[in-house]
Every structure is written in C-alpha cells, then in structure tokens.
Design an enzyme around this catalytic site. Structure first.
Site, PDB file in Angstrom:
ATOM      1  N   GLY A  50       4.238  10.127  -1.860  1.00  0.00           N
ATOM      2  CA  GLY A  50       5.943   9.791  -0.927  1.00  0.00           C
ATOM      3  C   GLY A  50       5.768  10.718   0.602  1.00  0.00           C
ATOM      4  N   SER A  59      -1.825  12.368   6.958  1.00  0.00           N
ATOM      5  CA  SER A  59      -2.804  12.202   5.574  1.00  0.00           C
ATOM      6  C   SER A  59      -2.316  12.090   4.109  1.00  0.00           C
ATOM      7  CB  SER A  59      -4.138  12.654   6.788  1.00  0.00           C
ATOM      8  OG  SER A  59      -5.089  11.864   6.318  1.00  0.00           O
ATOM      9  N   HIS A 107      -3.313   5.151   5.435  1.00  0.00           N
ATOM     10  CA  HIS A 107      -3.190   4.193   4.387  1.00  0.00           C
ATOM     11  C   HIS A 107      -2.115   4.647   4.044  1.00  0.00           C
ATOM     12  CE1 HIS A 107      -2.222   8.647   4.041  1.00  0.00           C
ATOM     13  NE2 HIS A 107      -1.717   7.874   2.837  1.00  0.00           N
ATOM     14  N   SER A 147       3.732  10.739   2.820  1.00  0.00           N
ATOM     15  CA  SER A 147       2.511  10.699   3.387  1.00  0.00           C
ATOM     16  C   SER A 147       2.999   9.823   4.893  1.00  0.00           C
ATOM     17  CB  SER A 147       1.314   9.539   2.461  1.00  0.00           C
ATOM     18  OG  SER A 147       0.525  10.004   2.122  1.00  0.00           O
ATOM     19  N   ASP A 195      -7.171   7.603   9.959  1.00  0.00           N
ATOM     20  CA  ASP A 195      -5.118   7.450   8.985  1.00  0.00           C
ATOM     21  C   ASP A 195      -4.305   7.952  10.001  1.00  0.00           C
ATOM     22  OD1 ASP A 195      -3.816   7.270   7.241  1.00  0.00           O
ATOM     23  OD2 ASP A 195      -4.183   9.275   5.792  1.00  0.00           O
TER      24      ASP A 195
END
Length: 390
Positions: free
Chosen positions: A342, A359, A234, A344, A262
């Site tokens: 942030g 994720s 993402h 991720s 993801d």
C-alpha cells in the site's frame, strides 16, 4: 476524521504558502536547487530523531549539511572530470566525499577547491557504470538468476556489488551471470540468509487509502506535477482509472512503465487539484516540496506512504538494479527505510527536496527491511513534467 484531517491539511498549506489563492508557480526541475539552508520541518526532525537515533539539534545540523552536499555534488563531479569515481555524504565528517582515481592531479585539486573531501579510489565511475550496464543488458536479454536480488555500484568501495542469497553464490547460474564483472576485478558479492526477495508494495483495497486503481488496488501518491501526480508504474497501466481517497473519480494513468522502470504519471481532473505537499498523516507535520536536488549516498531520507505513514533512514545506493519476480528494474535508489503493501508510489524526500516514488523492497516496519525508490527526476524527464513546488 478523514474530512477534518483533510480540511486542516488544506488550511495549513494555504497558510504555509502565504496566499489565499491556489495559483502556484511551477519551478523547472532542471534548476530546482535549494539556494540557501532552510530549517527542517518539525515533522522531519521528529521522524529523524525516531528512526536515525538523533537529537533534534543533530537532525537539524545534518539536514543543513546534506542540503549543502546535494548542491555541491554536481559541481564537484564536473571538477573531477574523467578521474571521478563517485561521491557520497559522510555523516561522521558532515561533508561530501568525492572519490578520484588519482589524488595528485589538477582535477583532484579542483575538487578540493569546491569544498568537497577527496579520497583515492581504484576505479572510475565510468568503468564501474559500464560494468553495471553490461549486467543490466544481460538481465534484459536473458534474465537474471532469482538468487541475485540486486546489483549496484558502490563508490565507497569502488566495486560493483551484487546482493545474492546465501548458499547460491557459487551456483552455475549466478557464477555465469556475474562472471564478466568478476573477471574484470570489479565485483564484490554480499550474501544474506535472512534477507527476503524484493517485492513491490501495492495492495488490495482497504480503508483510508490515498488512491485506488481500477477499484481494487491501492497505492500512494508520490509528488504533485502540473496536471496530476507521479507514482509507481506497477500500480497501474496506461488507461487505468483512478479514484481518490474519498472514492470519487480522480483521473487516469496517462503513462506507466514496469518492469524495466517503475514509474507512472496520473493525469487528474474532476475537480481535483495539486499542491506541493507531502502528507504527514498526523504523525508529523505536512512537508512543503521546494525542488528535486538529488541527495548523495549516505544522506538521510524519509518516506510517506498510506500504510505505514512516516519512516526515515539513509540512502544506501544509487542506480541499483533490483530483480523483482516480474522482471528487473533499473536505476533505482536503495534505502534503509522500511515499507509495507500500500506504500507503493509514495514520496521519498530529503529536507524539502523530492527524491522519488516508492518501488518495492523486503521486510516490514515491525521487524525492519529495505526499500528502493524510482528517482523523481527521471520520471519528470521521461514524461516532460514539471514538479509543483512551494
């Protein structure tokens, strides 16, 4: 401060690897298993003490036992055969526990012979996985009700667990979605009035970031692979440009998938290079990555991200489907670790074994929360990548 930190990190990597060159020998992830117990990094011990309430001695002992459990799990599953009902790490016993549908069979004896603890469960993993796959298919074709936050197989209760917003568990949409699993006698519904809706943890541009996507989104690096690194899907789409922590051109997204999955692969160049390291951000010591053996449910696990740095918890679930607002993502691992925007794409690691990339989740690192990660071995397999290891 950034430059001093990065220089110190670079020197520590070279010293830890015992070489003055940057030539690293990649290890095939299919066989990347720890061959013998190694002491945990002092940074991991510190983080486990803080987040799991352990003493230093308890953290080291747990790390050694979890490494042994991760090595044992595939062999125990093979021994159980069709009676296999799932496995998990039991911190109280300090052993791998394997569920079997009949404890009086030769298969159960074979599992005991591996050194695992055997318990009887009602349903086989094959039956439970098939029920979960049916829900996944429905979510893909028709969508899942927003009140259903996630669903996963819990080997410890031998059921398919659905996490549902309190008050909505008897609604028509939720009842219809969960009906097949309920009618098969496989369903357990957990409700919560306080749990927030799962969301991804990307963020707008702020200072001190590991990498930027198209100049306006921030995410965290997951793990180095030969040719680049892996992160969350993402965070960017194929072809998106990536800049490094210092703003210089880093590379592009060579592949990305979200929702459904993801994960992403970022191919780097422009003078950037890869090392088998997860950053401690000055909170803990940097961690060398030595493989990607999967940590069983119940194991401790730690996460590194550019916003909240180091936090630890435990593995709660595996192969969980999470119902984000953008669509369902399948095959995630649930943890009790917190995260914030942030973080991720950042690294999840148990001991020195890479587990996956961040994720999303709910909550934060002040009041607490839950985070899911995309298992790293699936990313490596999908893109044909090789993990860079020490």
């Amino acid at each position: 401060m950034r430059r001093v930190t990065r220089l110190r990190w670079g020197l520590s990597v070279l010293l830890a690897l015992g070489t003055c060159t940057l030539g690293l020998l990649p290890v095939d992830t299919a066989t990347a298993q720890p061959s013998s117990p190694r002491p945990l990094s002092p940074g991991l011990v510190t983080a486990m003490q803080r987040d799991l309430g352990l003493t230093a001695s308890q953290a080291r002992t747990r790390g050694e036992r979890e490494t042994a459990a991760a090595e044992l799990a595939p062999r125990a599953e093979r021994a159980a055969g069709r009676t296999f009902g799932g496995s998990w790490y039991d911190p109280a016993r300090g052993t791998l526990v394997v569920g079997v549908t009949d404890t009086g069979t030769a298969a159960a004896d074979a599992v005991r012979a591996t050194g695992a603890t055997v318990v009887r469960v009602t349903h086989s993993a094959r039956t439970l996985d098939a029920a979960k796959a049916a829900l996944d298919d429905t979510a893909t074709s028709d969508g899942a009700p927003t009140a259903v936050r996630s669903w996963h197989v819990d080997p410890r209760t031998s059921t398919l667990v659905a996490e549902v917003r309190k008050g909505a568990e008897h609604s028509a949409a939720v009842t219809a979605f969960l009906a097949p699993a309920r009618e098969a006698g496989l369903l357990t519904v957990h409700t919560s009035a306080t749990a927030q809706t799962p969301r991804t943890f990307s963020a707008g541009t702020v200072g001190g970031d590991p990498y930027y996507i198209n100049g306006n989104t921030r995410c965290s690096i997951g793990f180095s692979v030969v040719g680049g690194f892996v992160s969350a899907g993402h965070c960017g789409s194929a072809g998106s440009s990536v800049a490094g922590w210092d703003g210089s051109a880093m590379g592009t997204f060579a592949g990305s998938s979200f929702p459904g999955n993801d994960y992403s692969y970022i191919r780097i160049g422009n003078g950037w290079w890869t090392v088998p390291v997860v950053l401690g951000w000055g909170t803990v010591s940097d961690i060398l990555v030595r493989g990607s053996a999967v940590a069983p449910v119940g194991s401790s696990i730690c996460r590194s991200g550019s916003t909240t740095h180091w936090h630890c918890g435990t593995v709660l679930t595996q192969n969980e489907t999470v119902n984000y607002s953008q669509g369902s993502v399948y095959g995630l691992t649930g943890t009790s670790v917190c995260a914030e925007p942030g973080d991720s794409g950042g690294s999840f690691i148990t001991g020195d074994q890479a587990q996956g990339v961040t994720s999303g989740g709910w909550g934060n690192c002040t009041s607490g929360g839950q985070t899911w990660f995309q298992p790293v071995n699936e990313i490596l397999s999908t893109y044909g990548l090789t993990l860079v290891t020490a």
